[in-house]
Design a protein around this motif. Structure first.
Motif, PDB file in Angstrom:
ATOM      1  N   LYS A  83       7.189  -0.551 -14.700  1.00  0.00           N
ATOM      2  CA  LYS A  83       5.903  -0.464 -14.020  1.00  0.00           C
ATOM      3  C   LYS A  83       5.521  -1.849 -13.491  1.00  0.00           C
ATOM      4  O   LYS A  83       5.622  -2.845 -14.191  1.00  0.00           O
ATOM      5  N   ARG A  84       5.082  -1.873 -12.233  1.00  0.00           N
ATOM      6  CA  ARG A  84       4.696  -3.140 -11.633  1.00  0.00           C
ATOM      7  C   ARG A  84       3.391  -3.618 -12.236  1.00  0.00           C
ATOM      8  O   ARG A  84       2.571  -2.833 -12.688  1.00  0.00           O
ATOM      9  N   LYS A  85       3.210  -4.934 -12.229  1.00  0.00           N
ATOM     10  CA  LYS A  85       1.991  -5.509 -12.775  1.00  0.00           C
ATOM     11  C   LYS A  85       0.798  -5.133 -11.898  1.00  0.00           C
ATOM     12  O   LYS A  85       0.950  -4.836 -10.718  1.00  0.00           O
ATOM     13  N   LEU A  86      -0.369  -5.181 -12.504  1.00  0.00           N
ATOM     14  CA  LEU A  86      -1.597  -4.814 -11.806  1.00  0.00           C
ATOM     15  C   LEU A  86      -1.803  -5.653 -10.552  1.00  0.00           C
ATOM     16  O   LEU A  86      -2.248  -5.149  -9.525  1.00  0.00           O
ATOM     17  N   ARG A  87      -1.434  -6.910 -10.639  1.00  0.00           N
ATOM     18  CA  ARG A  87      -1.598  -7.817  -9.503  1.00  0.00           C
ATOM     19  C   ARG A  87      -0.879  -7.271  -8.273  1.00  0.00           C
ATOM     20  O   ARG A  87      -1.405  -7.319  -7.164  1.00  0.00           O
TER      21      ARG A  87
ATOM     22  N   PHE B   2       0.835  -1.203   0.000  1.00  0.00           N
ATOM     23  CA  PHE B   2       0.000   0.000   0.000  1.00  0.00           C
ATOM     24  C   PHE B   2       0.871   1.254   0.000  1.00  0.00           C
ATOM     25  O   PHE B   2       0.633   2.195  -0.773  1.00  0.00           O
ATOM     26  N   ILE B   3       1.897   1.272   0.826  1.00  0.00           N
ATOM     27  CA  ILE B   3       2.793   2.427   0.900  1.00  0.00           C
ATOM     28  C   ILE B   3       3.507   2.627  -0.433  1.00  0.00           C
ATOM     29  O   ILE B   3       3.632   3.755  -0.923  1.00  0.00           O
ATOM     30  N   GLN B   4       3.971   1.532  -1.033  1.00  0.00           N
ATOM     31  CA  GLN B   4       4.649   1.634  -2.324  1.00  0.00           C
ATOM     32  C   GLN B   4       3.715   2.177  -3.400  1.00  0.00           C
ATOM     33  O   GLN B   4       4.107   3.022  -4.211  1.00  0.00           O
ATOM     34  N   GLU B   5       2.474   1.714  -3.413  1.00  0.00           N
ATOM     35  CA  GLU B   5       1.515   2.193  -4.410  1.00  0.00           C
ATOM     36  C   GLU B   5       1.216   3.677  -4.217  1.00  0.00           C
ATOM     37  O   GLU B   5       1.130   4.434  -5.170  1.00  0.00           O
ATOM     38  N   ARG B   6       1.075   4.110  -2.965  1.00  0.00           N
ATOM     39  CA  ARG B   6       0.848   5.536  -2.703  1.00  0.00           C
ATOM     40  C   ARG B   6       2.030   6.371  -3.176  1.00  0.00           C
ATOM     41  O   ARG B   6       1.866   7.433  -3.770  1.00  0.00           O
ATOM     42  N   ARG B   7       3.236   5.897  -2.907  1.00  0.00           N
ATOM     43  CA  ARG B   7       4.440   6.624  -3.306  1.00  0.00           C
ATOM     44  C   ARG B   7       4.507   6.736  -4.832  1.00  0.00           C
ATOM     45  O   ARG B   7       4.801   7.809  -5.361  1.00  0.00           O
ATOM     46  N   ASP B   8       4.229   5.637  -5.534  1.00  0.00           N
ATOM     47  CA  ASP B   8       4.254   5.666  -7.001  1.00  0.00           C
ATOM     48  C   ASP B   8       3.177   6.596  -7.561  1.00  0.00           C
ATOM     49  O   ASP B   8       3.412   7.315  -8.529  1.00  0.00           O
ATOM     50  N   THR B   9       2.001   6.575  -6.952  1.00  0.00           N
ATOM     51  CA  THR B   9       0.908   7.443  -7.412  1.00  0.00           C
ATOM     52  C   THR B   9       1.262   8.906  -7.203  1.00  0.00           C
ATOM     53  O   THR B   9       1.038   9.738  -8.077  1.00  0.00           O
TER      54      THR B   9
ATOM     55  N   THR C 104      -2.217  -3.673  -6.910  1.00  0.00           N
ATOM     56  CA  THR C 104      -3.476  -3.723  -6.162  1.00  0.00           C
ATOM     57  C   THR C 104      -3.424  -4.713  -5.012  1.00  0.00           C
ATOM     58  O   THR C 104      -4.463  -5.061  -4.456  1.00  0.00           O
ATOM     59  N   ALA C 105      -2.233  -5.159  -4.634  1.00  0.00           N
ATOM     60  CA  ALA C 105      -2.113  -6.175  -3.583  1.00  0.00           C
ATOM     61  C   ALA C 105      -2.677  -5.683  -2.257  1.00  0.00           C
ATOM     62  O   ALA C 105      -3.192  -6.479  -1.468  1.00  0.00           O
ATOM     63  N   TRP C 106      -2.602  -4.397  -1.999  1.00  0.00           N
ATOM     64  CA  TRP C 106      -3.120  -3.895  -0.716  1.00  0.00           C
ATOM     65  C   TRP C 106      -4.636  -4.037  -0.644  1.00  0.00           C
ATOM     66  O   TRP C 106      -5.215  -4.006   0.434  1.00  0.00           O
ATOM     67  N   ILE C 107      -5.297  -4.216  -1.786  1.00  0.00           N
ATOM     68  CA  ILE C 107      -6.751  -4.410  -1.788  1.00  0.00           C
ATOM     69  C   ILE C 107      -7.098  -5.875  -1.560  1.00  0.00           C
ATOM     70  O   ILE C 107      -7.915  -6.199  -0.700  1.00  0.00           O
TER      71      ILE C 107
END
Length: 130
Positions: free
Chosen positions: A94-98, A26-33, A101-104
């Motif tokens: 870019k990381r894969k969608l899987r 989740f933290i990684q996804e927020r940082r990338d966004t 969205t792992a935090w979901i």
């Protein structure tokens, strides 16, 4: 000393590890966004703005003023501000969608793994120990 798989720390440890991984994702996804949004905003800010009517009128008046006083104009034209070519940062893959969205979906996996352990694995281990 035998290793006891039926103790409570086993599922709690696995759930804890998966939970830590989920939070890290989740933290990684927020940082990338945030980085992508900042780059997008920077690109919009760097884009040349369209001329407003006031700027267009002053641009038309400038050549007329230059025609009136050619002696006052300098012999060498002022150099235009050339954009500095910064070294382009290398693109991160870019990381894969899987994994983005792992935090979901990770909490569901954690719950499934914990329930499967308590329902199937722990009773088998306890029956084998008797």
């Amino acid at each position: 000393m035998p290793f006891d798989f039926t103790s409570i720390w086993m599922p709690l440890g696995l759930i804890g590890l998966l939970g830590i991984y989920m939070v890290a994702q989740f933290i990684q996804e927020r940082r990338d966004t945030r980085r992508a949004m900042a780059e997008e905003a920077q690109a919009k800010a760097d884009a040349p703005a369209e001329a407003t009517p006031a700027e267009a009128a002053s641009a038309e008046a400038a050549p007329a003023a230059a025609e009136v006083a050619p002696a006052e104009a300098s012999a060498a034209p002022a150099p235009a501000a050339a954009p500095v070519a910064a070294a382009a940062p290398e693109e991160k893959k870019k990381r894969k969608l899987r994994w983005r969205t792992a935090w979901i979906w990770m909490p569901f996996l954690i719950g499934f793994a914990g329930q499967a352990y308590l329902t199937y694995i722990k009773p088998m281990l306890e029956a084998g120990a008797q």
